[in-house]
Design a protein around this motif. Sequence first.
Motif, mmCIF file in Angstrom:
data_model
loop_
_atom_site.group_PDB
_atom_site.id
_atom_site.type_symbol
_atom_site.label_atom_id
_atom_site.label_comp_id
_atom_site.label_asym_id
_atom_site.label_seq_id
_atom_site.Cartn_x
_atom_site.Cartn_y
_atom_site.Cartn_z
ATOM 1 N N SER A 33 0.810 -1.226 0.000
ATOM 2 C CA SER A 33 0.000 0.000 0.000
ATOM 3 C C SER A 33 0.838 1.269 0.000
ATOM 4 C CB SER A 33 -0.932 -0.001 1.222
ATOM 5 O OG SER A 33 -2.010 -0.869 1.032
ATOM 6 N N GLU A 34 1.901 1.293 0.812
ATOM 7 C CA GLU A 34 2.727 2.490 0.877
ATOM 8 C C GLU A 34 3.451 2.728 -0.445
ATOM 9 O OE1 GLU A 34 2.315 1.025 5.119
ATOM 10 O OE2 GLU A 34 2.643 0.138 3.155
ATOM 11 N N GLY A 35 3.906 1.639 -1.070
ATOM 12 C CA GLY A 35 4.567 1.783 -2.359
ATOM 13 C C GLY A 35 3.634 2.348 -3.410
ATOM 14 N N ILE A 36 2.386 1.838 -3.429
ATOM 15 C CA ILE A 36 1.394 2.351 -4.384
ATOM 16 C C ILE A 36 1.110 3.826 -4.107
ATOM 17 C CG2 ILE A 36 -1.009 2.163 -5.134
ATOM 18 C CD1 ILE A 36 -0.775 -0.863 -4.653
ATOM 19 N N ALA A 37 1.055 4.200 -2.834
ATOM 20 C CA ALA A 37 0.817 5.604 -2.488
ATOM 21 C C ALA A 37 1.922 6.497 -3.029
ATOM 22 C CB ALA A 37 0.713 5.755 -0.965
ATOM 23 N N VAL A 38 3.167 6.098 -2.821
ATOM 24 C CA VAL A 38 4.295 6.923 -3.269
ATOM 25 C C VAL A 38 4.307 7.028 -4.797
ATOM 26 C CG1 VAL A 38 6.804 7.153 -3.298
ATOM 27 C CG2 VAL A 38 5.654 6.416 -1.205
ATOM 28 N N VAL A 39 4.064 5.904 -5.485
ATOM 29 C CA VAL A 39 3.999 5.944 -6.953
ATOM 30 C C VAL A 39 2.928 6.919 -7.417
ATOM 31 C CG1 VAL A 39 3.509 4.664 -9.050
ATOM 32 C CG2 VAL A 39 4.737 3.553 -7.212
ATOM 33 N N SER A 40 1.732 6.794 -6.840
ATOM 34 C CA SER A 40 0.623 7.630 -7.286
ATOM 35 C C SER A 40 0.920 9.104 -7.056
ATOM 36 C CB SER A 40 -0.678 7.233 -6.583
ATOM 37 O OG SER A 40 -0.583 7.378 -5.175
ATOM 38 N N LEU A 41 1.635 9.423 -5.976
ATOM 39 C CA LEU A 41 2.003 10.812 -5.711
ATOM 40 C C LEU A 41 2.956 11.329 -6.793
ATOM 41 C CD1 LEU A 41 2.742 12.495 -2.366
ATOM 42 C CD2 LEU A 41 4.434 12.700 -4.173
ATOM 43 N N TYR A 42 3.940 10.515 -7.144
ATOM 44 C CA TYR A 42 4.889 10.938 -8.182
ATOM 45 C C TYR A 42 4.203 11.111 -9.528
ATOM 46 C CZ TYR A 42 9.229 10.801 -5.510
ATOM 47 O OH TYR A 42 10.232 11.088 -4.617
ATOM 48 N N MET A 43 3.299 10.191 -9.864
ATOM 49 C CA MET A 43 2.586 10.315 -11.132
ATOM 50 C C MET A 43 1.659 11.524 -11.128
ATOM 51 S SD MET A 43 1.739 6.351 -12.217
ATOM 52 C CE MET A 43 1.208 6.853 -13.867
ATOM 53 N N PHE A 44 1.040 11.783 -9.987
ATOM 54 C CA PHE A 44 0.164 12.945 -9.847
ATOM 55 C C PHE A 44 0.952 14.237 -10.071
ATOM 56 C CE2 PHE A 44 -1.616 16.129 -6.789
ATOM 57 C CZ PHE A 44 -2.839 16.343 -7.404
ATOM 58 N N LYS A 45 2.106 14.341 -9.428
ATOM 59 C CA LYS A 45 2.934 15.533 -9.572
ATOM 60 C C LYS A 45 3.463 15.685 -11.001
ATOM 61 C CE LYS A 45 5.848 16.338 -6.162
ATOM 62 N NZ LYS A 45 6.848 16.065 -5.094
ATOM 63 N N ALA A 46 3.590 14.564 -11.706
ATOM 64 C CA ALA A 46 4.053 14.595 -13.098
ATOM 65 C C ALA A 46 2.904 14.810 -14.083
ATOM 66 C CB ALA A 46 4.779 13.290 -13.424
ATOM 67 N N LEU A 47 1.715 15.110 -13.573
ATOM 68 C CA LEU A 47 0.528 15.409 -14.391
ATOM 69 C C LEU A 47 0.072 14.212 -15.227
ATOM 70 C CD1 LEU A 47 1.481 19.002 -15.638
ATOM 71 C CD2 LEU A 47 0.549 18.303 -13.425
ATOM 72 N N ALA A 48 0.257 13.009 -14.688
ATOM 73 C CA ALA A 48 -0.106 11.798 -15.422
ATOM 74 C C ALA A 48 -1.606 11.592 -15.509
ATOM 75 C CB ALA A 48 0.539 10.580 -14.761
ATOM 76 N N PHE A 49 -2.373 12.245 -14.622
ATOM 77 C CA PHE A 49 -3.809 11.989 -14.541
ATOM 78 C C PHE A 49 -4.658 13.165 -15.004
ATOM 79 C CE2 PHE A 49 -1.847 9.668 -10.851
ATOM 80 C CZ PHE A 49 -1.857 8.416 -11.457
ATOM 81 N N THR A 50 -4.040 14.122 -15.668
ATOM 82 C CA THR A 50 -4.795 15.260 -16.173
ATOM 83 C C THR A 50 -4.490 15.488 -17.646
ATOM 84 O OG1 THR A 50 -5.176 17.644 -15.970
ATOM 85 C CG2 THR A 50 -2.987 16.859 -15.381
ATOM 86 N N ALA A 51 -5.500 15.935 -18.391
ATOM 87 C CA ALA A 51 -5.297 16.281 -19.796
ATOM 88 C C ALA A 51 -4.754 17.700 -19.935
ATOM 89 C CB ALA A 51 -6.614 16.148 -20.554
ATOM 90 N N GLU A 52 -4.853 18.485 -18.865
ATOM 91 C CA GLU A 52 -4.421 19.884 -18.906
ATOM 92 C C GLU A 52 -2.979 19.976 -18.409
ATOM 93 O OE1 GLU A 52 -7.122 22.443 -16.869
ATOM 94 O OE2 GLU A 52 -8.894 21.503 -17.748
ATOM 95 N N LYS A 53 -2.033 19.834 -19.300
ATOM 96 C CA LYS A 53 -0.615 19.825 -18.928
ATOM 97 C C LYS A 53 -0.053 21.233 -18.760
ATOM 98 C CE LYS A 53 -0.741 15.343 -19.729
ATOM 99 N NZ LYS A 53 -0.813 14.357 -18.624
ATOM 100 N N GLU A 54 -0.676 22.201 -19.435
ATOM 101 C CA GLU A 54 -0.149 23.562 -19.370
ATOM 102 C C GLU A 54 -0.369 24.156 -17.989
ATOM 103 O OE1 GLU A 54 -1.594 26.052 -22.455
ATOM 104 O OE2 GLU A 54 -1.102 24.651 -24.076
ATOM 105 N N GLY A 55 0.612 24.901 -17.535
ATOM 106 C CA GLY A 55 0.518 25.537 -16.231
ATOM 107 C C GLY A 55 1.130 24.715 -15.116
ATOM 108 N N GLY A 56 1.255 23.409 -15.360
ATOM 109 C CA GLY A 56 1.934 22.564 -14.382
ATOM 110 C C GLY A 56 1.200 22.363 -13.078
ATOM 111 N N ILE A 57 -0.117 22.650 -13.050
ATOM 112 C CA ILE A 57 -0.873 22.488 -11.803
ATOM 113 C C ILE A 57 -1.269 21.018 -11.655
ATOM 114 C CG2 ILE A 57 -2.986 23.101 -10.578
ATOM 115 C CD1 ILE A 57 -2.906 25.791 -12.013
ATOM 116 N N PRO A 58 -0.835 20.364 -10.571
ATOM 117 C CA PRO A 58 -1.192 18.956 -10.384
ATOM 118 C C PRO A 58 -2.671 18.798 -10.074
ATOM 119 C CG PRO A 58 -0.044 19.787 -8.454
ATOM 120 C CD PRO A 58 0.002 20.881 -9.477
ATOM 121 N N LYS A 59 -3.339 18.002 -10.872
ATOM 122 C CA LYS A 59 -4.758 17.776 -10.670
ATOM 123 C C LYS A 59 -5.144 16.479 -11.387
ATOM 124 C CE LYS A 59 -7.499 20.582 -12.992
ATOM 125 N NZ LYS A 59 -8.096 21.777 -13.638
#
Length: 449
Positions: free
Chosen positions: A155-181
């Motif tokens: 669980s902790e490993g999945i949490a850390v991965v998801s945080l890194y992907m979130f910060k890298a904008l992996a889950f948003t179509a709006e890449k411009e502006g760099g806002i993690p969402k």
Amino acid sequence: MSSLINPSTIRNSNILEVNMDSQVKYLLSLQAVRDRAKIVGEAAEAGNLTHFDLHKDKLDDAADFVTSVIKRDFGPDKFDTIPPHGRWQHFEVGGVPRVADMTRAWKEEGEGGCDDVELSRRLIDLFFVSVLLDAGAGDHWRFVEPGSGRTYERSEGIAVVSLYMFKALAFTAEKEGGIPKVDGKGLEQLTTEALTAGFQVSDSNPMLGVESRAGLLRSLGKSLLAHSDVFGAEGRPGNLVDHMLKTAGDSSKLDILIFWDVLQTLLIPIWPQDRTTVNGFPIGDAWPLSTLQKQSKSTDSADHIQPFHKLTQWLTYSLMVPFQRVLGKQWVNAESLTALPEYRNGGLFVDLGVLSLKKETLDRGLEVSGQSLPLFDAGDDAIVEWRAMTLVLIDILYKKILERMEGVSLSMAQVLEAGTWKSGREVAAQRRPETKSSPIIIKSDGTVF
């Protein structure tokens, strides 16, 4: 209407579809989870379980052990610091304040920074995706954190991965502006290859259900976009913040039951469609159970279904926290939530001898696995009975633990966090140090456990 349905337990929410069958509404409710588990508990008391034997004489030993773990880690005077069971603390594995560091950076960004409402939206975005990815990863998957080189698992490993992907904008179509969402289009477009890469999955680092997890997030994207009344035109999970604040009005309190209806309406369509249906309507993490059939005089198959809605409950527990910590809101009807019927909580009772598999079921599971531990599919009748008994036994254990805490008041969410879940993991590591696995292995598709 089913003979086991109590009409007073069905909420007439304007979120739930008004034309939904009353049986379906009931089985989607939190009340149904406890109602049906109570029937299974009565069968256990009478020695009428199908797959397990209950050894009540072991319950006090289990309560002593779990209480000792809580006191060891938080005694004698830090019990009030026990966090509720939720995703937040998983991000901070290794003693690294990843959430605090991230939110501080958000606060400092741009003119005026990020206010508390937007901060909460972003945390809800992150927690939402992270929890839905948090089914069992298997015994062999590991994640090596960029920069630190530290290795995390489960669980902790999945949490850390998801945080890194979130910060890298992996889950948003709006890449411009760099806002993690997170947004619906970003999730719809998420490829299995992107998730595989983010999770560092390879032949030498296998993970259970990668394709299922990616498919689940793509389905979530579609459902978010289809419910723009709550999640906006962009289909952003974080817009739950605005919706719940609107329902509260001037009150400082938010209602778990309203929150639950919103989540069920959103999530039921995203689960695999080959699961249980009632009158043609899918009901998610809810399964036929022979024990209920034996206990019931009804011939209606809907009366023989045990609902759990585990990932939705885990999500609810997790999403409650930002509302509390960041916005200072309190929740009412939180006691409606149940324990989480997953392999750590359930494994605790098997490892400590409170539950044991009947010989016929054990032999069947061993034959399938070909190893020293029994293996069953997630929807197998034995697993469903095990999960129902996990709910029953944690409710009993909760009362016993409070009796041993000498006047210290703990919520169920705190006992799950510092007690049963942690104890289940520790006992598993002691008894099976190479794999740290559950005493009963579940063939998961990555969307249940």
